[in-house]
Write an enzyme that holds these catalytic residues in place. Structure first.
Site, PDB file in Angstrom:
ATOM      1  N   GLU A  16       0.791  -1.235   0.000  1.00  0.00           N
ATOM      2  CA  GLU A  16       0.000   0.000   0.000  1.00  0.00           C
ATOM      3  C   GLU A  16       0.822   1.284   0.000  1.00  0.00           C
ATOM      4  O   GLU A  16       0.396   2.294  -0.542  1.00  0.00           O
ATOM      5  CB  GLU A  16      -0.932   0.062   1.232  1.00  0.00           C
ATOM      6  CG  GLU A  16      -2.023  -0.966   1.244  1.00  0.00           C
ATOM      7  CD  GLU A  16      -1.618  -2.189   2.050  1.00  0.00           C
ATOM      8  OE1 GLU A  16      -2.495  -2.831   2.609  1.00  0.00           O
ATOM      9  OE2 GLU A  16      -0.405  -2.489   2.124  1.00  0.00           O
ATOM     10  N   ASP A 103      -2.413  -5.310   3.381  1.00  0.00           N
ATOM     11  CA  ASP A 103      -2.626  -5.691   4.777  1.00  0.00           C
ATOM     12  C   ASP A 103      -3.583  -6.875   4.923  1.00  0.00           C
ATOM     13  O   ASP A 103      -4.472  -7.076   4.092  1.00  0.00           O
ATOM     14  CB  ASP A 103      -3.157  -4.501   5.576  1.00  0.00           C
ATOM     15  CG  ASP A 103      -2.118  -3.393   5.720  1.00  0.00           C
ATOM     16  OD1 ASP A 103      -0.918  -3.695   5.590  1.00  0.00           O
ATOM     17  OD2 ASP A 103      -2.513  -2.239   5.951  1.00  0.00           O
ATOM     18  N   ASP A 105      -6.266  -7.551   6.517  1.00  0.00           N
ATOM     19  CA  ASP A 105      -7.582  -7.280   7.084  1.00  0.00           C
ATOM     20  C   ASP A 105      -8.563  -7.121   5.927  1.00  0.00           C
ATOM     21  O   ASP A 105      -8.198  -7.281   4.768  1.00  0.00           O
ATOM     22  CB  ASP A 105      -7.563  -6.048   7.998  1.00  0.00           C
ATOM     23  CG  ASP A 105      -7.084  -4.791   7.290  1.00  0.00           C
ATOM     24  OD1 ASP A 105      -6.969  -4.813   6.039  1.00  0.00           O
ATOM     25  OD2 ASP A 105      -6.797  -3.793   7.967  1.00  0.00           O
ATOM     26  N   GLU A 107     -10.012  -4.526   4.646  1.00  0.00           N
ATOM     27  CA  GLU A 107      -9.673  -3.449   3.722  1.00  0.00           C
ATOM     28  C   GLU A 107      -8.494  -3.848   2.838  1.00  0.00           C
ATOM     29  O   GLU A 107      -8.490  -3.586   1.633  1.00  0.00           O
ATOM     30  CB  GLU A 107      -9.352  -2.171   4.496  1.00  0.00           C
ATOM     31  CG  GLU A 107      -9.190  -0.964   3.598  1.00  0.00           C
ATOM     32  CD  GLU A 107      -9.121   0.332   4.371  1.00  0.00           C
ATOM     33  OE1 GLU A 107      -9.260   1.392   3.749  1.00  0.00           O
ATOM     34  OE2 GLU A 107      -8.917   0.290   5.601  1.00  0.00           O
ATOM     35  N   TYR A 328       1.319  -5.605  13.125  1.00  0.00           N
ATOM     36  CA  TYR A 328       0.210  -4.871  12.507  1.00  0.00           C
ATOM     37  C   TYR A 328      -0.651  -4.215  13.578  1.00  0.00           C
ATOM     38  O   TYR A 328      -0.996  -4.828  14.588  1.00  0.00           O
ATOM     39  CB  TYR A 328      -0.621  -5.823  11.650  1.00  0.00           C
ATOM     40  CG  TYR A 328      -1.602  -5.123  10.760  1.00  0.00           C
ATOM     41  CD1 TYR A 328      -1.191  -4.089   9.925  1.00  0.00           C
ATOM     42  CD2 TYR A 328      -2.941  -5.485  10.740  1.00  0.00           C
ATOM     43  CE1 TYR A 328      -2.082  -3.437   9.098  1.00  0.00           C
ATOM     44  CE2 TYR A 328      -3.850  -4.852   9.908  1.00  0.00           C
ATOM     45  CZ  TYR A 328      -3.409  -3.826   9.093  1.00  0.00           C
ATOM     46  OH  TYR A 328      -4.307  -3.178   8.269  1.00  0.00           O
ATOM     47  N   ARG A 330      -3.739  -2.862  13.424  1.00  0.00           N
ATOM     48  CA  ARG A 330      -5.202  -2.977  13.430  1.00  0.00           C
ATOM     49  C   ARG A 330      -5.559  -4.393  13.855  1.00  0.00           C
ATOM     50  O   ARG A 330      -5.563  -5.314  13.048  1.00  0.00           O
ATOM     51  CB  ARG A 330      -5.780  -2.647  12.051  1.00  0.00           C
ATOM     52  CG  ARG A 330      -5.548  -1.202  11.645  1.00  0.00           C
ATOM     53  CD  ARG A 330      -6.270  -0.824  10.376  1.00  0.00           C
ATOM     54  NE  ARG A 330      -5.993   0.564  10.008  1.00  0.00           N
ATOM     55  CZ  ARG A 330      -5.078   0.949   9.140  1.00  0.00           C
ATOM     56  NH1 ARG A 330      -4.343   0.022   8.515  1.00  0.00           N
ATOM     57  NH2 ARG A 330      -4.879   2.214   8.878  1.00  0.00           N
ATOM     58  N   HIS A 376      -3.992 -11.507  13.813  1.00  0.00           N
ATOM     59  CA  HIS A 376      -4.194 -12.537  14.824  1.00  0.00           C
ATOM     60  C   HIS A 376      -3.271 -12.399  16.024  1.00  0.00           C
ATOM     61  O   HIS A 376      -3.138 -13.316  16.807  1.00  0.00           O
ATOM     62  CB  HIS A 376      -3.992 -13.919  14.189  1.00  0.00           C
ATOM     63  CG  HIS A 376      -4.950 -14.176  13.058  1.00  0.00           C
ATOM     64  ND1 HIS A 376      -6.281 -14.410  13.270  1.00  0.00           N
ATOM     65  CD2 HIS A 376      -4.766 -14.196  11.717  1.00  0.00           C
ATOM     66  CE1 HIS A 376      -6.881 -14.601  12.102  1.00  0.00           C
ATOM     67  NE2 HIS A 376      -5.986 -14.463  11.147  1.00  0.00           N
TER      68      HIS A 376
END
Length: 900
Positions: A16, A103, A105, A107, A328, A330, A376
């Site tokens: 990203e 990422d 997730d 998104e 990460y 988030r 996780h």
């Protein structure tokens, strides 16, 4: 047409951000090209100019979602992403394999899907996931690739479409009924409602006063305080006996409420009595360390301990993650990997000793809801070593946040803190006093970390309070008695930390979105910050009233939480997203029908106003030029503007009378200016308090008060000092032109030939010296977000606009006027040139300052695409309860759906 390079052996990895790409590039060889897609490469149309001509006349076009065709989204590639897409396509021509490394997730999964849709790869494509950017993690991710998880994609697309439906349906209603430009959002409006409801609670609160008595005693040369507990067997009312919501004394309790007069009479009696210890109670207490950080707790602690907003916290955490310092950021899991536990235990044993190391590792509940979108593992220092903060080379906010994460991670694996709480009751005649102490018997995890508090009183209570050794019958020496006066306080306004805590508890939104939600409601004028408190504006109050009265379901905490759970079920493949959206939008009680019905019932005048029970006869309104009030004065109707810094719950009859009186008669002057003989006033306007020289009909000079200066504290001398601004402090040694100080929209400043610098907080502009002003002017100029320019590259041709180089969250960029452009990968601050800057700025020529010309430049249209070979979510197999579907991307770019 470019030809495909055959058997190059090159692998293209797409992430990203440039920072993330730069870090990963260090771990891969020459066979890998790592490129950034700069976040989302396409989205729903942001304005009508993004909508393709062929669908512009469709009734759903403005929504960007065809609500009558299974909520098919219309995706467009924004103009500023066209060059990014072209670069990725060019790089893909050189590659034999494509790795989508966004990422892990929802998104991130969605971004990977959009990349695959737009790039249309004809080479094997793999989904590469990791939750930390270390060499081992990247190498492992390359081996353990998977396919795009379309259940995660569907959940994210459903969220995006849902947010669009709610925002684009309710916002126009607010424009029509309250004011143009207002916005609504699925989670945003609920957050505004929470803050507004807290303000209503403060409005209803009644202040109560009570008194107490403190005895300052001494034994063994140790002084301590004891507070009056009871008189003649009747307990004295304290703060805990008042209702926290109303401020009134709780009914049904046998309590004595002291005022100062009664308290002073008791002091006279007690002064003649001896103090005797009647009871000593000791209670050992163990305190366990908190779990490692998840997204929401990191935001809360960072706000309390570091003073960072949720948005700032996530921006800094993003940088730490992309540079490979933390995992990460988030996540809603408190789980720690075995390597992290081993590293933490090793550090504890080495630095603190075995006494601080529990016999077994601490295992925290994963705290992971079914279908949760995030990583996780908890947020922790990355890698197997937990690099100590002092060894990272980090500075500033990055260093502080990393240290906070490091300490919390290590502390989570340490033994409990052991404390001894001591409660003592001391008699004096028929009165009983109490004293409480707390000693730390063994610090345990507190050696590494102490959790922050929202409430300063609570934080104070956590500190060690030592009492002398006391036993029954002891007679401590009385040093003095003191009457203490107290006043109940209204419910505290939300801070960013407490709002995040509340939203997480209620299941509203995702922790990863809290930062942007809070930023949005501040940016859009629903909330302002007063210190750390979030204060609603009158606009927030009337909008919350309208939505609560006419669309209550869509700002209901339970309903909003259920929507989040539904999105989780979609991510798990347990719910059909089309059915979910259909039920929410269509039907007799759906969003569309509800708005159509309520729009006819809402009267604009009523929608724009609000009344408070505490101020009968006063109406508050939101108008084109801000908030104003209407009331009666001497039988006549009066309206008057409300200063922007007035909080709804702080409005009293006195403040209303003052605003009205100022409107009718003007303000009393502070005195006269000795030079001009004009009167000097301190007034409040829409943008806050200011001083004024002369009357309104004389085109008076006005100067805003500096932040922190209260209007009631301004005297004539201070007002005259302010009215001298801007004032000259000297001449520049090179240009010979004046250097001035003044106060502007963004606070105090120093300026030389339109070159402005902000005067730092704590520095008085009245005492600023010429030398200090020169130091500020010689410092690099700061850009958006407070960033300092790295250097100037020269002026943009044909203008006097300077091109400056900055280092932003996505790498180096240049700025000229209001236009920013990212510098290419590989360019450093040292190698950046004016030619390179002009090259990247050339794609944004239409927004740059240019000389006037006779012709108009044709506007570029955003590219739009829909439905290529990889099926969009709305075309995937429907049916609640179906097994998770995944897409296998073949070398030819086609997609096969298969069940697992």
């Amino acid at each position: 047409m470019a030809k495909k390079v055959i058997s190059s052996g090159i692998k293209l990895v797409v992430v990203e951000s440039p920072t993330k790409a730069k870090t990963i590039r260090k771990f891969l060889g020459q066979d890998y090209i790592v490129e950034s897609c700069m976040g989302h490469i396409r989205d729903l149309p942001q304005s009508s100019k993004d909508i393709p001509e062929k669908v512009k006349k469709e009734k759903w076009a403005q929504l960007g979602v065809n609500v009558d065709q299974d909520f098919e989204p219309l995706y467009c590639i924004p103009k500023d992403k066209l060059k990014v897409v072209k670069n990725l396509k060019d790089k893909l021509l050189e590659a034999d394999e494509l790795y989508l490394a966004t990422d892990e997730d929802r998104e991130g999964e969605s971004i990977s899907w959009h990349l695959a849709e737009v790039l249309k790869p004809k080479v094997p494509t793999k989904r590469m996931v990791f939750n930390e950017i270390t060499k081992d993690a990247i190498q492992k991710a390359l081996k353990d690739t998977r396919e795009i998880d379309f259940n995660l994609v569907k959940a994210q697309e459903a969220r995006r479409i849902l947010d669009r439906l709610v925002g684009y349906s309710i916002s126009p209603l607010l424009w029509k009924k309250i004011a143009y430009g207002l916005s609504a959002g699925r989670v945003q409006s609920v957050a505004v409602k929470l803050i507004s409801e807290k303000e209503q609670e403060r409005l209803k609160f009644k202040k109560s006063s009570y008194s107490g008595i403190s005895a300052y005693l001494e034994k063994d040369k140790i002084q301590f305080e004891a507070r009056l507990l009871s008189v003649a067997g009747q307990r004295i009312a304290t703060g805990k006996d008042f209702n926290p919501d109303t401020g009134l004394l709780t009914a049904g309790k046998d309590l004595a409420l002291l005022d100062r007069k009664k308290a002073e009479s008791f002091v006279s009696k007690i002064n003649t009595s001896q103090f005797v210890v009647d009871e000593v109670d000791e209670k050992p207490v163990n305190r366990k360390p908190s779990a490692p950080f998840i997204t929401s707790t990191l935001q809360q602690e960072s706000n309390r301990k570091l003073g960072l907003s949720s948005r700032e916290t996530m921006q800094v955490a993003q940088k730490l993650y992309e540079q490979g310092f933390i995992t990460y950021m988030r996540t809603d899991s408190t789980f720690l990997s075995q390597e992290a536990i081993t590293a933490a235990r090793s550090w504890i044993a080495k630095e603190y000793g075995k006494d601080y190391l529990p016999a077994q590792p601490r295992l925290f509940d994963a705290k992971k809801s079914k279908g949760a979108q995030e990583a996780h593992e908890a947020i922790r220092p990355s890698g197997a070593q937990l690099v100590h903060p002092s060894e990272t080379g980090l500075v500033g906010a990055q260093m502080k946040l990393y240290e906070l994460i490091w300490m919390r991670t290590v502390a989570s694996q340490m033994v409990d803190a052991r404390q001894l709480q001591v409660s003592v009751k001391i008699k004096s005649g028929d009165t009983v006093f109490s004293a409480n102490g707390m000693t730390i018997e063994f610090p345990g995890y507190l050696r590494a970390y102490v959790e922050g508090q929202d409430d300063p009183e609570a934080e104070l209570a956590e500190k060690e309070v030592k009492l002398p050794m006391l036993k029954k019958g002891d007679q401590p020496k009385k040093e003095k008695l003191e009457v203490t006066d107290h006043e109940t306080k209204p419910p505290a306004r939300y801070t960013e930390a407490s709002l995040v805590q509340k939203m997480e508890k209620e299941g509203i939104g995702r922790p990863s979105t809290y930062a942007s939600i809070i930023g949005t409601i501040i940016d859009r004028g629903y909330v302002r910050k007063n210190g750390s408190a979030l204060v609603p504006t009158f606009t927030a109050m009337v909008v919350s009233k309208l939505l609560g009265r006419h669309l209550p379901e869509f700002v209901d905490l339970g309903f909003t939480s259920e929507m989040e759970q539904s999105l989780d079920h979609i991510a798990e493949g347990d719910m059909d997203w089309i059915k979910f959206l259909t039920k929410l939008y269509h039907g007799p009680t759906g969003l569309k029908a509800s708005i159509e019905k309520q729009e006819k019932l809402i009267q604009p005048e009523d929608a724009r106003s609000i009344e408070f029970e505490t101020l009968p006869g006063v109406q508050f309104h939101v108008g084109k030029y801000g908030a104003y009030l209407t009331t009666k004065k001497d039988g006549e109707s009066v309206n008057a503007s409300i200063p922007d810094n007035e909080a709804p719950a702080d409005m009293t009859q006195d403040s209303v009378d003052k605003i009205v009186d100022q409107k009718l008669h003007g303000q009393d002057s502070l005195g006269e200016d000795p030079q001009t003989k004009l009167k000097v006033y301190v007034l409040s306007g829409r943008y806050g308090p200011y001083v004024q020289l002369g009357e309104n009909d004389e085109e008076p000079k006005r100067v805003s008060l500096p932040q922190g200066m209260e209007p009631t504290q301004v005297d004539l001398k201070q007002a005259l000092q302010l009215l001298e601004l801007p004032k000259t402090v000297g001449q520049h040694p090179v240009s010979g032109k004046d250097i001035k100080v003044g106060i502007g929209r963004f606070g105090p400043y120093v300026v030389h030939e339109k070159d402005y610098r902000s005067i730092p907080k704590g520095q008085s502009l009245f005492t600023l010296t010429f030398e200090e002003a020169m130091t500020m002017l010689s410092a690099p100029k700061k850009g958006r977000g407070g960033r300092s320019a790295l250097k100037s590259l020269g002026n943009y041709p044909g203008t006097d606009e300077e091109i400056q180089l900055f280092n932003g969250p996505y790498g180096l960029y240049v700025k000229v006027g209001k236009t920013n452009a990212s510098m290419p990968e590989g360019v450093t601050a040292e190698t950046a040139t004016l030619e390179k800057a002009l090259e990247v700025l050339s794609v944004k020529m239409d927004t740059l300052p240019q000389k006037k010309s006779g012709g108009k430049k044709p506007a570029k249209k955003a590219a739009a695409s829909k439905g290529p070979k990889i099926p969009p979510p709305h075309k995937l197999k429907k049916g609640a309860g179906s097994e998770p579907q995944q897409a296998s991307i073949s070398g030819g770019g086609a997609v096969k759906l298969r069940k697992k």
